[in-house]
Design a protein around this motif. Structure first.
Motif, mmCIF file in Angstrom:
data_model
loop_
_atom_site.group_PDB
_atom_site.id
_atom_site.type_symbol
_atom_site.label_atom_id
_atom_site.label_comp_id
_atom_site.label_asym_id
_atom_site.label_seq_id
_atom_site.Cartn_x
_atom_site.Cartn_y
_atom_site.Cartn_z
ATOM 1 N N VAL A 106 0.856 -1.187 0.000
ATOM 2 C CA VAL A 106 0.000 0.000 0.000
ATOM 3 C C VAL A 106 0.893 1.239 0.000
ATOM 4 O O VAL A 106 1.789 1.368 0.839
ATOM 5 C CB VAL A 106 -0.946 0.019 1.222
ATOM 6 C CG1 VAL A 106 -1.834 1.258 1.171
ATOM 7 C CG2 VAL A 106 -1.794 -1.241 1.257
ATOM 8 N N TRP A 107 0.638 2.124 -0.969
ATOM 9 C CA TRP A 107 1.357 3.399 -1.036
ATOM 10 C C TRP A 107 0.366 4.550 -1.084
ATOM 11 O O TRP A 107 -0.790 4.378 -1.517
ATOM 12 C CB TRP A 107 2.228 3.458 -2.302
ATOM 13 C CG TRP A 107 3.391 2.519 -2.262
ATOM 14 C CD1 TRP A 107 4.661 2.789 -1.830
ATOM 15 C CD2 TRP A 107 3.406 1.163 -2.700
ATOM 16 N NE1 TRP A 107 5.456 1.680 -1.952
ATOM 17 C CE2 TRP A 107 4.710 0.660 -2.487
ATOM 18 C CE3 TRP A 107 2.441 0.309 -3.233
ATOM 19 C CZ2 TRP A 107 5.074 -0.644 -2.794
ATOM 20 C CZ3 TRP A 107 2.802 -0.983 -3.545
ATOM 21 C CH2 TRP A 107 4.102 -1.450 -3.328
ATOM 22 N N GLU A 108 0.852 5.742 -0.647
ATOM 23 C CA GLU A 108 0.039 6.942 -0.784
ATOM 24 C C GLU A 108 0.934 8.105 -1.212
ATOM 25 O O GLU A 108 2.124 8.153 -0.911
ATOM 26 C CB GLU A 108 -0.675 7.264 0.523
ATOM 27 C CG GLU A 108 0.241 7.478 1.713
ATOM 28 C CD GLU A 108 -0.540 7.811 2.978
ATOM 29 O OE1 GLU A 108 -1.558 8.515 2.846
ATOM 30 O OE2 GLU A 108 -0.131 7.379 4.059
ATOM 31 N N VAL A 113 -0.279 10.414 4.997
ATOM 32 C CA VAL A 113 -1.008 10.535 6.249
ATOM 33 C C VAL A 113 -0.891 9.257 7.078
ATOM 34 O O VAL A 113 -0.581 9.304 8.265
ATOM 35 C CB VAL A 113 -2.496 10.850 5.985
ATOM 36 C CG1 VAL A 113 -3.264 10.922 7.291
ATOM 37 C CG2 VAL A 113 -2.634 12.150 5.205
ATOM 38 N N LEU A 114 -1.109 8.092 6.454
ATOM 39 C CA LEU A 114 -1.113 6.829 7.189
ATOM 40 C C LEU A 114 0.181 6.051 7.048
ATOM 41 O O LEU A 114 0.661 5.450 8.009
ATOM 42 C CB LEU A 114 -2.282 5.951 6.709
ATOM 43 C CG LEU A 114 -3.685 6.477 7.006
ATOM 44 C CD1 LEU A 114 -4.732 5.534 6.412
ATOM 45 C CD2 LEU A 114 -3.897 6.608 8.515
ATOM 46 N N PHE A 115 0.753 6.046 5.832
ATOM 47 C CA PHE A 115 1.908 5.185 5.573
ATOM 48 C C PHE A 115 3.122 6.064 5.281
ATOM 49 O O PHE A 115 3.106 6.886 4.373
ATOM 50 C CB PHE A 115 1.632 4.271 4.378
ATOM 51 C CG PHE A 115 0.378 3.461 4.552
ATOM 52 C CD1 PHE A 115 0.361 2.357 5.374
ATOM 53 C CD2 PHE A 115 -0.795 3.823 3.899
ATOM 54 C CE1 PHE A 115 -0.797 1.634 5.546
ATOM 55 C CE2 PHE A 115 -1.948 3.096 4.058
ATOM 56 C CZ PHE A 115 -1.965 1.988 4.886
ATOM 57 N N ALA A 127 6.336 8.782 -3.232
ATOM 58 C CA ALA A 127 5.246 8.050 -2.588
ATOM 59 C C ALA A 127 5.786 7.310 -1.384
ATOM 60 O O ALA A 127 6.928 6.874 -1.370
ATOM 61 C CB ALA A 127 4.608 7.062 -3.576
ATOM 62 N N GLN A 128 4.974 7.225 -0.364
ATOM 63 C CA GLN A 128 5.369 6.523 0.837
ATOM 64 C C GLN A 128 4.413 5.354 1.082
ATOM 65 O O GLN A 128 3.219 5.454 0.848
ATOM 66 C CB GLN A 128 5.358 7.473 2.031
ATOM 67 C CG GLN A 128 6.351 8.629 1.868
ATOM 68 C CD GLN A 128 6.461 9.463 3.127
ATOM 69 O OE1 GLN A 128 5.859 9.139 4.149
ATOM 70 N NE2 GLN A 128 7.233 10.528 3.065
ATOM 71 N N VAL A 178 -2.701 0.467 -4.309
ATOM 72 C CA VAL A 178 -2.581 -0.869 -3.716
ATOM 73 C C VAL A 178 -2.135 -1.868 -4.783
ATOM 74 O O VAL A 178 -2.618 -1.844 -5.934
ATOM 75 C CB VAL A 178 -3.928 -1.326 -3.104
ATOM 76 C CG1 VAL A 178 -3.787 -2.711 -2.463
ATOM 77 C CG2 VAL A 178 -4.439 -0.305 -2.102
ATOM 78 N N VAL A 179 -1.233 -2.754 -4.404
ATOM 79 C CA VAL A 179 -0.779 -3.854 -5.264
ATOM 80 C C VAL A 179 -0.911 -5.156 -4.475
ATOM 81 O O VAL A 179 -0.361 -5.273 -3.364
ATOM 82 C CB VAL A 179 0.672 -3.674 -5.731
ATOM 83 C CG1 VAL A 179 1.135 -4.900 -6.515
ATOM 84 C CG2 VAL A 179 0.805 -2.415 -6.576
#
Length: 399
Positions: A106-108, A113-115, A127-128, A178-179
């Motif tokens: 999961v990246w954002e 904010v979350l990851f 991206a994190q 998401v992957v």
């Protein structure tokens, strides 16, 4: 009593003995040595108490070979092919099942904010993402994702699971990506056993593996292809075919399905030849099949001075589906559900040679050729002649 009178009396007794011996031989001519039952005895095996032949209530059915009989047997054999029983099959696709292991990333996009534990360069932005441990699908068909909770995955594709997770993260993560990757396939496997290089469970992919692909991935057959049989167990259905047929006929190289059990067996086929043939023996043959004409050729054909050309028989425990419906419905069967059948070929007819080429010999068939009636008559004549000459010789010695 004078000596000549004694001799005449002895000669009379020997003459009476010869007559008695001849009568005994005549009454017991059926007991002369033979290689098996006569044509008449085999034909009588198919008669009922009313004297009718090949009726449904006969213990053994005697069936004359014809185009219709051979066509019915060919249609039945065709119906037992893998392609007819199971269909050609379709690729299973990448569907997640119980016991599968998933790798989920999961990246954002920034600002995250979350990851924020991992950084991935994506052009101008960074991206994190989070390092989520690999997830095994439990019996409840779900996996657990941080900030998402339990996600149902059973029976779904990885792309569907990706969209579900991304939808749940909207509003909580910034532009989540998401992957989902299937790293261990336990639900879509085929089991391979028997005469292969290595018995194993083979995972299936969306490519659509076929029978020969699975066998090759297990090291291939350890026995010659012509003497190997392939069995498929799928659900409550079990079917067998010679591996040689699967190799030669691409239609039989069907796409396997999850849960299939493939058993590769070393099973050479053979038939037994008896009676008035040049060589009585058990004869092996290839899994690709053998015609009756070929079978007769392999045992050297019929013995000219002994064989009854109208008495060529094939004894078989036949599947009821290969018989005429009227016969199969009420026929007496063995414990295995087979029907005792004797196929008869009249070799005195020219068309019989074509029928012999079209009729297929099956594993464990018994090919029997009866003696000609003249053979038993000749045995009787030889026996009587031997007895008569013996009496004459003894009489001459007495005289």
């Amino acid at each position: 009593m004078t000596v000549p009178a004694n001799r005449r009396r002895a000669a009379l007794l020997l003459h009476r003995a010869a007559v008695a011996l001849s009568l005994a031989a005549l009454s017991g001519c059926a007991s002369f040595g033979s290689s098996g039952p006569s044509t008449g005895a085999i034909t009588d095996a198919g008669k009922t108490a009313h004297g009718k032949t090949t009726q449904a209530d006969a213990d053994i059915h005697v069936v004359d070979l014809s185009d219709a009989v051979i066509g019915r047997a060919r249609d039945y054999a065709q119906s037992r092919h893998f392609s007819d029983l199971f269909g050609t099959g379709t690729p299973v696709g990448t569907v997640i099942g119980t016991g599968d292991v998933l790798d989920i990333g999961v990246w954002e996009a920034p600002p995250a904010v979350l990851f924020g534990s991992a950084r991935v360069e994506t052009g101008m932005a960074v991206a994190q993402g989070a390092a989520i441990p690999q997830q095994m699908v439990g019996e409840d068909g779900t996996v657990t994702i941080p900030f998402v909770g339990q996600v149902p995955v059973l029976g779904r594709t990885p792309a569907q699971v990706e969209r579900t997770i991304a939808a749940r993260l909207k509003g909580r993560a910034h532009d989540p990506q998401v992957v989902v990757r299937l790293v261990q396939n336990e639900a879509r496997t085929v089991t391979v056993l028997g005469e292969v290089g290595a018995s194993r469970r083979v995972p299936l992919t969306a490519r659509g593996e076929r029978l020969l692909d699975i066998i090759a991935s297990s090291g291939g057959p350890r026995q010659p292809v012509g003497k190997t049989t392939l069995q498929i167990a799928r659900g409550g259905m079990v079917a067998r075919m010679p591996l040689d047929t699967v190799v030669r006929d691409p239609k039989q190289n069907i796409i396997v399905q999850p849960g299939d059990v493939l058993t590769v067996m070393f099973q050479p086929y053979s038939f037994i030849a008896l009676g008035a043939v040049s060589r009585s023996s058990e004869v092996p043959f290839e899994g690709g099949g053998l015609s009756l004409a070929q079978a007769l050729g392999r045992v050297g054909g019929l013995i000219d001075q002994q064989a009854n050309v109208r008495g060529v028989f094939v004894f078989r425990l036949e599947d009821p589906a290969a018989l005429a419906p009227a016969m199969a419905q009420t026929a007496r069967r063995t414990r295995e559900g087979k029907v005792p059948v004797i196929y008869r070929l009249d070799m005195s007819q020219a068309q019989s040679l074509f029928l012999a080429q079209d009729f297929t010999i099956e594993d464990r068939d018994v090919l029997f050729v009866s003696n000609a009636p003249a053979v038993d008559l000749q045995k009787f004549i030889n026996t009587v002649s031997s007895a008569a000459f013996s009496v004459v010789a003894v009489t001459n010695s007495v005289n």
